[in-house]
Design a protein around this motif. Structure first.
Motif, PDB file in Angstrom:
ATOM      1  N   ALA A   1      43.844  11.469  67.394  1.00 52.26           N
ATOM      2  CA  ALA A   1      44.813  10.449  67.816  1.00 52.26           C
ATOM      3  C   ALA A   1      46.249  10.931  67.647  1.00 52.26           C
ATOM      4  O   ALA A   1      47.108  10.686  68.503  1.00 52.26           O
ATOM      5  CB  ALA A   1      44.582   9.164  67.023  1.00 52.26           C
ATOM      6  N   LEU A   2      46.519  11.636  66.550  1.00 47.99           N
ATOM      7  CA  LEU A   2      47.866  12.166  66.331  1.00 47.99           C
ATOM      8  C   LEU A   2      48.213  13.227  67.368  1.00 47.99           C
ATOM      9  O   LEU A   2      49.339  13.265  67.880  1.00 47.99           O
ATOM     10  CB  LEU A   2      47.962  12.759  64.919  1.00 47.99           C
ATOM     11  CG  LEU A   2      48.102  11.752  63.779  1.00 47.99           C
ATOM     12  CD1 LEU A   2      47.920  12.453  62.436  1.00 47.99           C
ATOM     13  CD2 LEU A   2      49.462  11.048  63.826  1.00 47.99           C
ATOM     14  N   SER A   3      47.253  14.083  67.669  1.00 54.70           N
ATOM     15  CA  SER A   3      47.489  15.120  68.670  1.00 54.70           C
ATOM     16  C   SER A   3      47.748  14.496  70.040  1.00 54.70           C
ATOM     17  O   SER A   3      48.677  14.905  70.761  1.00 54.70           O
ATOM     18  CB  SER A   3      46.299  16.073  68.741  1.00 54.70           C
ATOM     19  OG  SER A   3      46.494  17.049  69.732  1.00 54.70           O
ATOM     20  N   ALA A   4      46.944  13.489  70.393  1.00 56.42           N
ATOM     21  CA  ALA A   4      47.105  12.848  71.701  1.00 56.42           C
ATOM     22  C   ALA A   4      48.498  12.226  71.836  1.00 56.42           C
ATOM     23  O   ALA A   4      49.142  12.328  72.896  1.00 56.42           O
ATOM     24  CB  ALA A   4      46.030  11.780  71.890  1.00 56.42           C
ATOM     25  N   TRP A   5      48.977  11.612  70.773  1.00 56.87           N
ATOM     26  CA  TRP A   5      50.308  11.015  70.821  1.00 56.87           C
ATOM     27  C   TRP A   5      51.386  12.103  70.933  1.00 56.87           C
ATOM     28  O   TRP A   5      52.321  11.990  71.743  1.00 56.87           O
ATOM     29  CB  TRP A   5      50.549  10.164  69.573  1.00 56.87           C
ATOM     30  CG  TRP A   5      51.959   9.670  69.488  1.00 56.87           C
ATOM     31  CD1 TRP A   5      52.544   8.703  70.260  1.00 56.87           C
ATOM     32  CD2 TRP A   5      52.979  10.176  68.619  1.00 56.87           C
ATOM     33  NE1 TRP A   5      53.869   8.558  69.905  1.00 56.87           N
ATOM     34  CE2 TRP A   5      54.170   9.448  68.907  1.00 56.87           C
ATOM     35  CE3 TRP A   5      53.003  11.143  67.619  1.00 56.87           C
ATOM     36  CZ2 TRP A   5      55.359   9.679  68.226  1.00 56.87           C
ATOM     37  CZ3 TRP A   5      54.190  11.380  66.945  1.00 56.87           C
ATOM     38  CH2 TRP A   5      55.356  10.652  67.247  1.00 56.87           C
ATOM     39  N   GLN A   6      51.258  13.174  70.164  1.00 51.83           N
ATOM     40  CA  GLN A   6      52.265  14.235  70.179  1.00 51.83           C
ATOM     41  C   GLN A   6      52.312  14.963  71.527  1.00 51.83           C
ATOM     42  O   GLN A   6      53.354  15.459  71.931  1.00 51.83           O
ATOM     43  CB  GLN A   6      51.983  15.240  69.060  1.00 51.83           C
ATOM     44  CG  GLN A   6      52.211  14.650  67.671  1.00 51.83           C
ATOM     45  CD  GLN A   6      51.863  15.617  66.556  1.00 51.83           C
ATOM     46  OE1 GLN A   6      52.273  16.762  66.567  1.00 51.83           O
ATOM     47  NE2 GLN A   6      51.097  15.148  65.578  1.00 51.83           N
TER      48      GLN A   6
ATOM     49  N   VAL B   1      49.521  20.666  56.804  1.00 55.47           N
ATOM     50  CA  VAL B   1      49.012  21.975  57.242  1.00 55.47           C
ATOM     51  C   VAL B   1      48.697  22.014  58.732  1.00 55.47           C
ATOM     52  O   VAL B   1      48.469  23.095  59.290  1.00 55.47           O
ATOM     53  CB  VAL B   1      47.741  22.393  56.439  1.00 55.47           C
ATOM     54  CG1 VAL B   1      48.021  22.366  54.949  1.00 55.47           C
ATOM     55  CG2 VAL B   1      46.546  21.524  56.789  1.00 55.47           C
ATOM     56  N   LEU B   2      48.682  20.872  59.395  1.00 58.88           N
ATOM     57  CA  LEU B   2      48.302  20.842  60.808  1.00 58.88           C
ATOM     58  C   LEU B   2      49.206  21.672  61.718  1.00 58.88           C
ATOM     59  O   LEU B   2      48.705  22.364  62.618  1.00 58.88           O
ATOM     60  CB  LEU B   2      48.238  19.395  61.301  1.00 58.88           C
ATOM     61  CG  LEU B   2      47.073  18.541  60.773  1.00 58.88           C
ATOM     62  CD1 LEU B   2      47.154  17.130  61.347  1.00 58.88           C
ATOM     63  CD2 LEU B   2      45.731  19.178  61.105  1.00 58.88           C
ATOM     64  N   PRO B   3      50.525  21.641  61.546  1.00 59.62           N
ATOM     65  CA  PRO B   3      51.366  22.408  62.470  1.00 59.62           C
ATOM     66  C   PRO B   3      51.060  23.904  62.463  1.00 59.62           C
ATOM     67  O   PRO B   3      51.043  24.540  63.516  1.00 59.62           O
ATOM     68  CB  PRO B   3      52.792  22.124  61.967  1.00 59.62           C
ATOM     69  CG  PRO B   3      52.690  20.838  61.237  1.00 59.62           C
ATOM     70  CD  PRO B   3      51.336  20.846  60.602  1.00 59.62           C
TER      71      PRO B   3
ATOM     72  N   PRO C   1      49.587  24.813  66.192  1.00 60.55           N
ATOM     73  CA  PRO C   1      50.889  24.361  66.713  1.00 60.55           C
ATOM     74  C   PRO C   1      50.822  23.812  68.128  1.00 60.55           C
ATOM     75  O   PRO C   1      51.632  22.963  68.502  1.00 60.55           O
ATOM     76  CB  PRO C   1      51.748  25.634  66.641  1.00 60.55           C
ATOM     77  CG  PRO C   1      50.779  26.770  66.560  1.00 60.55           C
ATOM     78  CD  PRO C   1      49.584  26.239  65.838  1.00 60.55           C
ATOM     79  N   VAL C   2      49.860  24.267  68.904  1.00 62.68           N
ATOM     80  CA  VAL C   2      49.723  23.767  70.281  1.00 62.68           C
ATOM     81  C   VAL C   2      49.340  22.295  70.289  1.00 62.68           C
ATOM     82  O   VAL C   2      49.833  21.514  71.116  1.00 62.68           O
ATOM     83  CB  VAL C   2      48.668  24.597  71.046  1.00 62.68           C
ATOM     84  CG1 VAL C   2      48.381  23.963  72.409  1.00 62.68           C
ATOM     85  CG2 VAL C   2      49.142  26.033  71.218  1.00 62.68           C
TER      86      VAL C   2
ATOM     87  N   GLY D   1      53.990  18.044  64.306  1.00 58.33           N
ATOM     88  CA  GLY D   1      53.219  17.850  63.085  1.00 58.33           C
ATOM     89  C   GLY D   1      54.058  17.773  61.826  1.00 58.33           C
ATOM     90  O   GLY D   1      53.800  16.944  60.946  1.00 58.33           O
ATOM     91  N   ALA D   2      55.068  18.625  61.718  1.00 60.37           N
ATOM     92  CA  ALA D   2      55.924  18.612  60.523  1.00 60.37           C
ATOM     93  C   ALA D   2      56.664  17.278  60.422  1.00 60.37           C
ATOM     94  O   ALA D   2      56.797  16.701  59.328  1.00 60.37           O
ATOM     95  CB  ALA D   2      56.913  19.772  60.574  1.00 60.37           C
ATOM     96  N   GLU D   3      57.126  16.786  61.563  1.00 58.45           N
ATOM     97  CA  GLU D   3      57.823  15.487  61.610  1.00 58.45           C
ATOM     98  C   GLU D   3      56.885  14.365  61.153  1.00 58.45           C
ATOM     99  O   GLU D   3      57.281  13.476  60.375  1.00 58.45           O
ATOM    100  CB  GLU D   3      58.307  15.230  63.033  1.00 58.45           C
ATOM    101  CG  GLU D   3      58.847  13.846  63.286  1.00 58.45           C
ATOM    102  CD  GLU D   3      59.021  13.565  64.778  1.00 58.45           C
ATOM    103  OE1 GLU D   3      58.965  12.377  65.148  1.00 58.45           O
ATOM    104  OE2 GLU D   3      59.178  14.523  65.556  1.00 58.45           O
ATOM    105  N   VAL D   4      55.635  14.399  61.617  1.00 57.06           N
ATOM    106  CA  VAL D   4      54.663  13.363  61.251  1.00 57.06           C
ATOM    107  C   VAL D   4      54.372  13.412  59.754  1.00 57.06           C
ATOM    108  O   VAL D   4      54.351  12.372  59.082  1.00 57.06           O
ATOM    109  CB  VAL D   4      53.364  13.537  62.059  1.00 57.06           C
ATOM    110  CG1 VAL D   4      52.260  12.632  61.503  1.00 57.06           C
ATOM    111  CG2 VAL D   4      53.606  13.227  63.530  1.00 57.06           C
TER     112      VAL D   4
END
Length: 392
Positions: free
Chosen positions: A197-202, A322-324, A328-329, A334-337
């Motif tokens: 869900a986080l990836s889809a939003w980003q 650690v996600l970014p 990173p793609v 991710g860092a902002e989140v």
């Protein structure tokens, strides 16, 4: 690399496995090839390694998945190498996970699963998602549009696993079968993980930004009866275990890791924490499921029990951090989140307590990472420890 890991993964591994297959030390097997699959090195406990093995003539090759361990178990074969007694068995005949054999056998699994809408019982296919020799396994089975997850633990732990799932009915996964001690089958939880869900939003694939407040609401929904379950140490509580494990992963940074371990131990003792509350115990983006981008359910509830809210929030913050670097793609923001969610959590618990525990979780994530990722995670852990010290 520790000597026992070198032994089980180096040139002598082929000798060891061939000796186990033949029962004759020093024997060779025609057409033999071995490839290390995974290493499970638990400092202070056993070391286990899984292997892909092939042997035999080109027109009649045999493929096997074997496991070797230093644990003193009743396995298929015992081989002595360089003074070490190594036990070897064919997967899925794990001596401490007797339910694994049935979980990996389609004919047995078909009798465990509930019938489908059309009366079908045969599974379409099963994949092993997690296998930690002698400890636990998780398998994913599909049948049409139905998906099931089979968890296999040591039989003595099965009753507690069932109790956790019962307490979290409607919040955690739905149990569909308990075919034997140590085996529990659940239906897939609807929706997608918070990670997805986080990836889809980003990436602009969803307009819904997951809300950290809704993630916290899931913790608030944990029933009070969870407090009656056994208490488990948090990731930071076991920093004395995770520190050496991290040092074994990146030995050239062992001194830095030793210093950071001591720093985190000191910092966690400095800051106040809240009372014991119901906790998930492994609260991160892969174990939180979302409906329409909104956190709604929990999975992997094996660690549910009494604990500190600070540790659950730190676990999630560390995993988000650690996600970014991990992808990173998929996580360009991710860092902002991670920063946004961390600041939100600091409104609920002492900032220093949260930050120190984030550092502890990050250090625990070093040992399972690639060398490059391990260094990145160590750097993050050091940063979070400095941020904790800044609020002393």
């Amino acid at each position: 690399m520790r000597p026992i890991v070198s032994l089980l993964t180096g040139p002598r591994a082929a000798e060891l496995i061939q000796g186990a297959l033949t029962g004759q030390p020093g024997a060779t097997v025609p057409g033999f090839e071995v490839m290390v699959h995974e290493v499970h090195d638990r400092i202070g406990s056993e070391t286990s390694v899984t292997y892909h093995v092939t042997y035999g003539p080109p027109d009649h090759q045999v493929y096997e998945f074997l496991v070797a361990t230093t644990a003193d178990v009743d396995a298929g074969a015992t081989v002595s190498v360089e003074g070490e007694q190594i036990r070897v068995w064919r997967h899925p005949a794990d001596p401490r996970l007797p339910g694994l054999f049935g979980a990996c056998t389609p004919e047995v699994l078909a009798t465990w699963l509930p019938p489908g809408p059309d009366g079908t019982t045969e599974p379409d296919g099963t994949d092993v998602l997690v296998y930690r020799p002698l400890r636990r396994a998780v398998l994913r089975t599909t049948r049409g549009d139905q998906v099931y997850f089979t968890k296999v633990l040591r039989p003595k732990l099965g009753e507690l696993l069932t109790r956790r799932h019962t307490l979290l009915a409607g919040l955690g996964p739905d149990v569909v079968a308990q075919p034997e001690p140590g085996v529990l089958i659940t239906a897939a939880v609807p929706g997608v993980s918070l990670a997805v869900a986080l990836s889809a939003w980003q990436l602009g694939q969803s307009e819904t930004e997951p809300d950290p407040a809704l993630a916290v609401t899931l913790l608030d929904r944990l029933p009070d009866e969870v407090l009656d379950l056994p208490t488990r140490p948090s990731w930071t509580d076991r920093i004395d275990f995770h520190g050496p494990m991290a040092a074994a992963r990146v030995p050239d940074l062992a001194q830095e890791i030793t210093e950071l371990t001591a720093d985190i131990t000191e910092l966690t003792a400095e800051f106040p924490v809240g009372p014991l509350v119901p906790t998930h115990g492994d609260f991160h983006e892969a174990n939180i499921f979302c409906t329409d981008g909104r956190p709604a359910r929990l999975i992997d509830v094996d660690t549910v029990g009494p604990g500190r809210r600070e540790d659950d929030l730190a676990c999630l913050t560390a995993h988000l951090a650690v996600l970014p670097a991990l992808s990173p793609v998929h996580y360009p923001r991710g860092a902002e989140v991670a920063e946004k969610w961390g600041r939100f959590f600091e409104q609920m618990v002492h900032p220093g307590a949260l930050r120190a525990r984030v550092a502890g979780v990050l250090l625990s994530l070093v040992s399972g990472a690639t060398p490059e990722q391990a260094r990145a995670r160590l750097s993050l852990a050091q940063d979070w420890a400095e941020r904790a010290r800044a609020v002393l």
